[in-house]
Write an enzyme that holds these catalytic residues in place. Structure first.
Site, mmCIF file in Angstrom:
data_model
loop_
_atom_site.group_PDB
_atom_site.id
_atom_site.type_symbol
_atom_site.label_atom_id
_atom_site.label_comp_id
_atom_site.label_asym_id
_atom_site.label_seq_id
_atom_site.Cartn_x
_atom_site.Cartn_y
_atom_site.Cartn_z
ATOM 1 C CG HIS A 247 -2.890 0.880 0.925
ATOM 2 N ND1 HIS A 247 -2.004 1.979 1.235
ATOM 3 C CD2 HIS A 247 -3.708 0.912 0.717
ATOM 4 C CE1 HIS A 247 -3.255 2.595 1.205
ATOM 5 N NE2 HIS A 247 -4.147 1.738 0.567
ATOM 6 C CG HIS A 357 -2.283 -2.947 2.213
ATOM 7 N ND1 HIS A 357 -3.356 -2.581 2.683
ATOM 8 C CD2 HIS A 357 -3.489 -2.969 1.514
ATOM 9 C CE1 HIS A 357 -4.197 -2.776 3.365
ATOM 10 N NE2 HIS A 357 -4.726 -2.791 1.189
ATOM 11 C CG LEU A 398 -13.296 -5.086 2.080
ATOM 12 C CD1 LEU A 398 -14.492 -3.574 2.676
ATOM 13 C CD2 LEU A 398 -13.564 -6.189 3.280
#
Length: 556
Positions: A247, A357, A398
């Site tokens: 990230h 990340h 997600l």
């Protein structure tokens, strides 16, 4: 058929269910809830407590084509561009077309996303997206809200059995090689204490990532690659482990900072914050059409290059123009942890640097979440569905957990209805015959992280990875030597985690050393160009009979 297992005591207790789900993030809990709706018994095994996984730390949101003028096709295009040529297009199409309804079902489960005064869901934009399509909650606490809603739904279902504080060890199979359950260690007291076995008709891995293989990561301490390590030992194929996303904007806490680091969400840039160097120069302007909102691999590389050019340890994210009200309302979590570390984003730029990340690769699955071992499924970050390619598009993680968890539950329900999910008898002889893997001492964890960060992190070369591979091999040799000297490390959580980290680190380096190009988040200093002619394909890793990982390029 599994040929290796972690060194561990024999199971002292046994439990039985239809489907055992390992992990309690968005993927695992979605599987459990949907399996129950189909009438199957479900058990959720989680390493800490239900809401301690990576999901709760997700700040940005969930990407889905929900806004006016947006379409799944546009979402697909952005995902393919970010994936740098190695996405499975059909898997991406599944994600973006089924995604909007999956988000609506999440809302029906109880997730409360941010809405405007008109009651409509608010959408923001993140790197790599050409549209505002990120739904969020609590400003920058999306993962926490999703976790809250799913945990509440699971806890109110008395037919979902829960085992918390449990580290999964290895897969159990029947005589035909079909998953028949797993072994695990429960860190507690009472009836389920120590090593036990769960017998099940199917096993679903939703164990999250392996960010703890590096010194600095956004992942929680429990993210030690347990699912990938279990799958390798069970004989399953894993894919694209070399594609670890760093990230770009992680709060820089000093050169000695290790472990989980605070993330500064991409949504901060989506709302207009700028990346600058110490002189206040916006160095992303002119490097990409989206400037600070370029895909993460491009931004992380640009930050790293600027740091090298200037001999700096970090860059800055400047959001001072937001003002106090916007920071407090839109990014309260980020504001709080910045201030807790002596930085006030309202009045000063935030020091940032890239950190490990997200694992774009993982256990190889098809579009129903099925791995190469019958009866073993995987979803979420532990899996490689082909959606992310060489670099995950922001906030697709997600969504992937939601969509493919629902597909796994549907597949299991269909197999149950057709009689393809019978009770399984564990092949005890095969389990005993599997070679026990020597355990490194718990202090090996820090050495693994040091080796990986130095030689196989955001910048890689043949020389750096050869040094890393040699260091990892020495740790493995020492573990075997200690067994031969009758001084083995004690089987316990810390040594099992160290063994898992050592295996996944070794597999990652083997794959990264073989991919002689720069693509997505895999950056080779000695092969700086993308090579579609030779490397527009996946690397498939399995465990050899000797216990070492072997990576093979997929046929083009």
């Amino acid at each position: 058929m599994s040929t290796h297992r972690l060194t561990a005591p024999a199971p002292g207790w046994t439990a039985t269910t239809d489907v055992v789900v390992v992990g309690s993030g968005v993927a695992g809990l979605t599987v459990a809830l949907n399996v129950r709706k189909a009438g199957l018994r479900a058990m959720v095994v989680t390493k800490a407590v239900l809401d301690e996984g990576s999901t709760r730390w997700a700040q940005g949101g969930v990407a889905a084509a929900l806004g006016d003028g947006d379409t799944p096709e546009q979402h697909l295009d952005d995902t393919l561009v970010a994936g740098a040529g190695v996405c499975d297009e059909e898997a991406v199409r599944t994600l973006v077309t089924e995604g909007p309804d999956a988000v609506r079902r999440l809302i029906a489960t109880g997730a409360l996303f941010d809405r405007g005064e008109d009651g409509e869901i608010l959408l923001t934009r993140e790197g790599g997206h050409h549209r505002r399509r990120i739904v969020h909650a609590g400003g920058d606490a999306t993962g926490a809200e999703i976790s809250r809603a799913l945990v509440a739904a699971v806890r109110t279902d008395p037919d979902i059995e829960l085992i918390e504080h449990a580290l999964v060890l290895d897969l159990l199979t029947d005589a035909a090689g079909h998953a028949a359950g797993l072994t695990l260690h429960v860190m507690g007291e009472g009836q389920r204490d120590g090593v036990g076995a769960v017998r099940a008709r199917a096993v679903v891995l939703a164990t999250g990532g392996m960010g703890q293989v590096f010194s600095a990561t956004t992942n929680p301490a429990v993210s030690t690659g347990d699912g990938v390590a279990l799958a390798l030992r069970a004989g399953a194929a894993v894919t694209d482990l070399e594609f670890v996303q760093f990230h770009p904007t992680v709060l820089w806490l000093g050169p000695e900072a290790e472990g989980q680091q605070p993330l500064v969400s991409e949504a901060v840039r989506g709302e207009g914050a700028h990346l600058v160097d110490a002189d206040g120069v916006r160095f992303m302007v002119g490097q990409h059409e989206l400037a600070e909102l370029a895909p993460r691999d491009i931004v992380a590389k640009a930050i790293t290059r600027r740091m090298q050019e200037q001999g700096a340890q970090h860059m800055f994210l400047d959001g001072r123009h937001f003002g106090t009200e916007m920071w407090e309302q839109r990014f309260p979590t980020i504001l709080a942890f910045c201030r807790a570390n002596g930085i006030d984003p309202v009045t000063e730029p935030i020091p940032i640097a890239p950190a490990a990340h997200f694992a774009s690769g993982g256990v190889r699955t098809d579009r129903h979440g099925r791995t190469t071992v019958p009866g073993l499924y995987a979803c979420g970050e532990v899996a490689c569905t082909g959606v992310h390619g060489a670099n995950r598009l922001a906030s697709n993680s997600l969504l992937e957990g939601l969509v493919f968890a629902e597909r796994i539950a549907a597949d299991l329900a269909g197999r149950d209805r057709s009689g393809e999910l019978p009770e399984r008898a564990v092949d005890v002889a095969a389990a005993r015959a599997a070679q026990p893997v020597p355990l490194p001492p718990s202090e090996a964890r820090a050495e693994i992280q040091r080796l990986m960060s130095r030689g196989a992190g955001i910048l890689r070369s043949a020389a750096s990875m050869a040094d890393t591979a040699a260091g990892l091999a020495l740790l493995a040799e020492q573990a075997y030597a200690h067994v031969a000297e009758e001084k083995p490390a004690d089987p316990r959580v810390e040594t099992w985690e160290a063994a898992n980290l050592l295996l996944v680190a070794t597999a990652l380096v083997a794959a990264a050393a073989q991919r002689e190009e720069t693509r997505g988040c895999h950056w080779r200093e000695d092969f700086p160009e993308r090579d579609d002619a030779h490397w527009r394909r996946h690397l498939i890793t399995t465990l050899a009979a000797t216990g070492g990982p072997v990576s093979t390029p997929e046929e083009q």
